[in-house]
Motif scaffolding. Structure first.
Motif, PDB file in Angstrom:
ATOM      1  N   THR A  13       0.834  -1.199   0.000  1.00 18.41           N
ATOM      2  CA  THR A  13       0.000   0.000   0.000  1.00 18.41           C
ATOM      3  C   THR A  13       0.870   1.251   0.000  1.00 18.41           C
ATOM      4  O   THR A  13       0.769   2.097  -0.891  1.00 18.41           O
ATOM      5  N   ILE A  14       1.743   1.365   0.984  1.00 18.40           N
ATOM      6  CA  ILE A  14       2.693   2.475   1.039  1.00 18.40           C
ATOM      7  C   ILE A  14       3.995   2.089   0.353  1.00 18.40           C
ATOM      8  O   ILE A  14       4.564   2.863  -0.413  1.00 18.40           O
ATOM      9  N   LEU A  15       4.450   0.881   0.628  1.00 20.08           N
ATOM     10  CA  LEU A  15       5.767   0.434   0.158  1.00 20.08           C
ATOM     11  C   LEU A  15       5.683  -0.810  -0.710  1.00 20.08           C
ATOM     12  O   LEU A  15       4.898  -1.728  -0.429  1.00 20.08           O
ATOM     13  N   ASP A  16       6.501  -0.833  -1.744  1.00 25.43           N
ATOM     14  CA  ASP A  16       6.747  -2.067  -2.474  1.00 25.43           C
ATOM     15  C   ASP A  16       7.886  -2.767  -1.738  1.00 25.43           C
ATOM     16  O   ASP A  16       9.064  -2.589  -2.053  1.00 25.43           O
ATOM     17  N   SER A  17       7.517  -3.528  -0.747  1.00 31.92           N
ATOM     18  CA  SER A  17       8.494  -4.187   0.132  1.00 31.92           C
ATOM     19  C   SER A  17       8.723  -5.642  -0.248  1.00 31.92           C
ATOM     20  O   SER A  17       9.469  -6.348   0.436  1.00 31.92           O
ATOM     21  N   ALA A  18       8.097  -6.094  -1.333  1.00 32.30           N
ATOM     22  CA  ALA A  18       8.204  -7.504  -1.720  1.00 32.30           C
ATOM     23  C   ALA A  18       9.642  -7.963  -1.946  1.00 32.30           C
ATOM     24  O   ALA A  18       9.998  -9.074  -1.530  1.00 32.30           O
ATOM     25  N   PRO A  19      10.514  -7.172  -2.601  1.00 33.18           N
ATOM     26  CA  PRO A  19      11.875  -7.672  -2.836  1.00 33.18           C
ATOM     27  C   PRO A  19      12.600  -8.091  -1.560  1.00 33.18           C
ATOM     28  O   PRO A  19      13.188  -9.176  -1.496  1.00 33.18           O
ATOM     29  N   GLY A  20      12.540  -7.246  -0.526  1.00 29.59           N
ATOM     30  CA  GLY A  20      13.211  -7.573   0.725  1.00 29.59           C
ATOM     31  C   GLY A  20      12.585  -8.745   1.443  1.00 29.59           C
ATOM     32  O   GLY A  20      13.284  -9.576   2.043  1.00 29.59           O
ATOM     33  N   ILE A  21      11.253  -8.831   1.399  1.00 26.72           N
ATOM     34  CA  ILE A  21      10.553  -9.933   2.059  1.00 26.72           C
ATOM     35  C   ILE A  21      10.863 -11.249   1.363  1.00 26.72           C
ATOM     36  O   ILE A  21      11.163 -12.271   2.004  1.00 26.72           O
ATOM     37  N   ILE A  22      10.809 -11.254   0.031  1.00 23.84           N
ATOM     38  CA  ILE A  22      11.049 -12.485  -0.720  1.00 23.84           C
ATOM     39  C   ILE A  22      12.485 -12.979  -0.533  1.00 23.84           C
ATOM     40  O   ILE A  22      12.729 -14.175  -0.321  1.00 23.84           O
ATOM     41  N   LYS A  23      13.451 -12.077  -0.591  1.00 19.39           N
ATOM     42  CA  LYS A  23      14.849 -12.483  -0.379  1.00 19.39           C
ATOM     43  C   LYS A  23      15.047 -13.063   1.018  1.00 19.39           C
ATOM     44  O   LYS A  23      15.782 -14.036   1.208  1.00 19.39           O
ATOM     45  N   THR A  85      10.789   0.123  -1.819  1.00 18.12           N
ATOM     46  CA  THR A  85      10.636   1.436  -2.444  1.00 18.12           C
ATOM     47  C   THR A  85       9.229   1.955  -2.195  1.00 18.12           C
ATOM     48  O   THR A  85       8.288   1.177  -2.038  1.00 18.12           O
ATOM     49  N   LEU A  86       9.107   3.253  -2.170  1.00 23.18           N
ATOM     50  CA  LEU A  86       7.798   3.876  -1.993  1.00 23.18           C
ATOM     51  C   LEU A  86       7.006   3.806  -3.294  1.00 23.18           C
ATOM     52  O   LEU A  86       7.555   4.013  -4.380  1.00 23.18           O
ATOM     53  N   PHE A  87       5.711   3.522  -3.177  1.00 23.89           N
ATOM     54  CA  PHE A  87       4.859   3.640  -4.345  1.00 23.89           C
ATOM     55  C   PHE A  87       4.693   5.124  -4.660  1.00 23.89           C
ATOM     56  O   PHE A  87       4.350   5.918  -3.774  1.00 23.89           O
ATOM     57  N   PRO A  88       4.955   5.536  -5.905  1.00 26.37           N
ATOM     58  CA  PRO A  88       4.843   6.958  -6.256  1.00 26.37           C
ATOM     59  C   PRO A  88       3.471   7.514  -5.905  1.00 26.37           C
ATOM     60  O   PRO A  88       2.446   6.901  -6.184  1.00 26.37           O
ATOM     61  N   GLY A  89       3.463   8.659  -5.270  1.00 28.60           N
ATOM     62  CA  GLY A  89       2.212   9.305  -4.891  1.00 28.60           C
ATOM     63  C   GLY A  89       1.807   9.069  -3.460  1.00 28.60           C
ATOM     64  O   GLY A  89       1.082   9.892  -2.884  1.00 28.60           O
ATOM     65  N   MET A  90       2.257   7.983  -2.851  1.00 29.19           N
ATOM     66  CA  MET A  90       1.844   7.695  -1.481  1.00 29.19           C
ATOM     67  C   MET A  90       2.437   8.650  -0.447  1.00 29.19           C
ATOM     68  O   MET A  90       1.737   9.048   0.498  1.00 29.19           O
ATOM     69  N   PRO A  91       3.708   9.068  -0.574  1.00 26.54           N
ATOM     70  CA  PRO A  91       4.210  10.057   0.394  1.00 26.54           C
ATOM     71  C   PRO A  91       3.395  11.342   0.389  1.00 26.54           C
ATOM     72  O   PRO A  91       3.123  11.907   1.453  1.00 26.54           O
ATOM     73  N   SER A  92       2.967  11.793  -0.790  1.00 28.92           N
ATOM     74  CA  SER A  92       2.162  13.013  -0.869  1.00 28.92           C
ATOM     75  C   SER A  92       0.826  12.833  -0.176  1.00 28.92           C
ATOM     76  O   SER A  92       0.337  13.742   0.503  1.00 28.92           O
ATOM     77  N   ALA A 208      -3.517   8.601  -7.268  1.00 25.63           N
ATOM     78  CA  ALA A 208      -4.312   9.799  -7.564  1.00 25.63           C
ATOM     79  C   ALA A 208      -5.793   9.541  -7.296  1.00 25.63           C
ATOM     80  O   ALA A 208      -6.507  10.411  -6.771  1.00 25.63           O
ATOM     81  N   GLU A 209      -6.277   8.355  -7.661  1.00 17.96           N
ATOM     82  CA  GLU A 209      -7.675   8.013  -7.384  1.00 17.96           C
ATOM     83  C   GLU A 209      -7.905   7.873  -5.880  1.00 17.96           C
ATOM     84  O   GLU A 209      -8.957   8.259  -5.370  1.00 17.96           O
ATOM     85  N   LEU A 210      -6.929   7.296  -5.171  1.00 20.23           N
ATOM     86  CA  LEU A 210      -7.059   7.191  -3.719  1.00 20.23           C
ATOM     87  C   LEU A 210      -7.147   8.579  -3.098  1.00 20.23           C
ATOM     88  O   LEU A 210      -7.957   8.808  -2.194  1.00 20.23           O
ATOM     89  N   TRP A 211      -6.333   9.513  -3.577  1.00 19.50           N
ATOM     90  CA  TRP A 211      -6.357  10.885  -3.073  1.00 19.50           C
ATOM     91  C   TRP A 211      -7.752  11.473  -3.198  1.00 19.50           C
ATOM     92  O   TRP A 211      -8.268  12.078  -2.256  1.00 19.50           O
TER      93      TRP A 211
END
Length: 229
Positions: A13-23, A85-92, A208-211
């Protein structure tokens, strides 16, 4: 009606954390001598409580799961947590929630220590009213229990919890929120599939739609107040 408080999932939702979790999962399963599924299968582990996945997806008994959890945590806290990595738009969106003074809680099945470290790493922790996740011993890891704890913590701070909303990407978010009478906005950029969005009150295809789903009413009310004045 403007949401009185917002609960945000972390992974997917906020982070694409899959790479670290999968490794980290690959490291853990190799260390304990279990077969290592492919990345597509390991992606199913991202989001649900990890002890459930050790049981349901790896077939581990309670003792084996505890050992696997210890191996996983050491590796994940060492370097896996920051392979995200952060999903673009979520920090805003998070900053705008804070700017509009809408109380915000994290609601993740990840333990609170790594969740907090990750938010601090991306300079987002300061925008949250509370950070709620799984307990260290995993006795609170089901999303329903995490959502309940988030609402308790917000209520203790005097936050109006009469009209909350959950934002998440997996069926666990929707079901866990519903168990507490909280509606969920599902997001499509995470790790869920369309079948998992059943029960969500809305679906955001992009940040953007979530916003718009979160702030449209707030903006309308601000405009009405400006016209009245």
């Amino acid at each position: 009606m403007t949401y009185s408080c917002i609960l945000l999932d972390l992974d997917g939702t906020i982070l694409d954390s899959a790479p670290g979790i999968i490794k980290t999962l690959e490291f853990t399963l190799e260390r304990i001598g279990r077969p290592i599924p492919g990345p597509a299968e390991l992606l199913k582990w991202v989001g649900p409580p990890i002890m459930d996945s050790f049981r349901d997806l790896a077939g581990l008994n309670p003792a084996e799961s505890e050992h696997a959890l210890a191996v996983y945590r050491e590796k994940y806290l060492d370097d896996g947590a920051y392979d995200a990595t952060l999903f673009p738009g979520m920090p805003s969106i998070i900053r705008d929630i804070h700017r509009h003074e809408i109380p915000l809680s994290l609601a993740t099945s990840k333990p609170e220590l790594p969740a907090t470290l990750m938010l601090e790493h991306f300079d987002l922790a300061r925008h949250f009213t509370v950070i709620t996740g799984a307990s260290e011993d995993e006795t609170r890891s089901a999303k329903a229990d995490v959502v309940a704890e988030a609402l308790i913590r917000l209520d203790r701070l005097g936050v109006d919890i009469s009209n909350p909303v959950m934002v998440g990407d997996r069926e666990h978010d929707i079901a866990g929120a519903a168990a507490n009478g909280v509606p969920t906005i599902a997001v499509e950029w995470g790790y869920g599939s369309p079948v998992e969005y059943v029960g969500a009150v809305a679906l955001a295809n992009t940040p953007a739609e979530l916003w718009m789903l979160l702030f449209a009413q707030e903006i309308e009310e601000e405009e009405e107040r400006a016209v009245a004045n």
